[in-house]
Design an enzyme around this catalytic site. Structure first.
Site, PDB file in Angstrom:
ATOM      1  CB  CYS A  86      -0.977  -0.046   1.176  1.00 41.16           C
ATOM      2  SG  CYS A  86      -2.354   1.118   1.025  1.00 41.16           S
ATOM      3  CG  HIS A 203      -3.227  -3.716   3.595  1.00 39.62           C
ATOM      4  ND1 HIS A 203      -2.263  -3.071   4.349  1.00 39.62           N
ATOM      5  CD2 HIS A 203      -3.853  -2.764   2.877  1.00 39.62           C
ATOM      6  CE1 HIS A 203      -2.316  -1.761   4.108  1.00 39.62           C
ATOM      7  NE2 HIS A 203      -3.279  -1.552   3.215  1.00 39.62           N
ATOM      8  CD  GLU A 205      -0.608  -5.800   6.070  1.00 37.72           C
ATOM      9  OE1 GLU A 205      -0.282  -6.327   4.993  1.00 37.72           O
ATOM     10  OE2 GLU A 205      -0.973  -4.611   6.179  1.00 37.72           O
TER      11      GLU A 205
END
Length: 226
Positions: A86, A203, A205
């Protein structure tokens, strides 16, 4: 392996990345402060999502001039593995470690969603644990994720197998409706020609542990260890 997670003023996904690497994958992980001139001997660097220096001028524009990015550039040019997520992807394009730019979303609105992605290549440090054509669902949350590059650069990306992830629908088709932000050719993530630097707007994660409802993103990090 030892991995560094860079912290800029405004980073807000740094601890998420640190948690995935250190607690789920059990990898030695350190934070790297934006004013540092030392990468502490890491073998890979993660530029996390969030913001950097308020994202004044353009997203990632000021972070490009931070002391740590001078070290990251040298590290990447020597073949070190670098992942930008990002805001980290935006910083990598501002730093010219990856080609193109991230413009405002076509809708001119902030988008928080969980789009489908298709894995386009295994030839990168952060996608080799996936299968080509595999469809994932990884969340996005951004205002400037509309990837653009001039026609010649786009041809080079496509011809050189540098598109890593592409927005698709649930059946794996790249359509206008499956493109959340207007990115050129539905591009969600790219790599440099060598494959050691990868940037992506989604994302991983946030979907790296079953308690979160999905582990679609964990192989981005596991690829580094394989």
């Amino acid at each position: 392996m030892k991995i560094g997670v860079v912290v800029f003023p405004g980073s807000n996904c740094d601890y998420d990345c640190y948690y995935v690497l250190s607690q789920i994958l059990k990898v030695e992980t350190v934070f790297l402060w934006h004013k540092d001139h030392d990468l502490q001997g890491v073998q890979a660097v993660v530029l996390p999502g969030g913001f950097s220096y308020g994202d004044y001028l353009r997203c990632g524009a000021i972070a490009n001039f931070s002391p740590i990015m001078a070290e990251v550039r040298r590290f990447a040019e020597l073949g070190g593995s670098v992942l930008g997520i990002c805001n980290g992807f935006q910083i990598l394009t501002e730093s010219k470690l990856l080609p193109g730019v991230l413009m405002r979303n076509k809708s001119l609105k902030f988008i928080c969603d969980t789009p489908y992605l298709r894995v386009e290549t295994k030839h990168s440090q952060f996608s080799k644990s996936y299968q080509v054509g595999q469809v994932l669902q990884i969340p996005i949350a951004h205002m400037e994720g509309n990837y653009f590059i001039e026609a010649e650069g786009l041809k080079r990306l496509e011809d050189n197998d540098q598109v890593v992830f592409r927005y698709v629908n649930a059946t794996g088709e790249a359509t206008a409706e499956s493109n959340p932000n207007g990115a050129l050719n539905n591009i969600a993530g790219i790599k440099n020609e060598q494959g050691n630097v990868v940037g992506m707007m989604p994302h991983p994660e946030r979907v790296s542990e079953s308690i979160l409802g999905s582990v679609d993103g964990i192989k981005v990090f596991e690829s580094l260890l394989s």
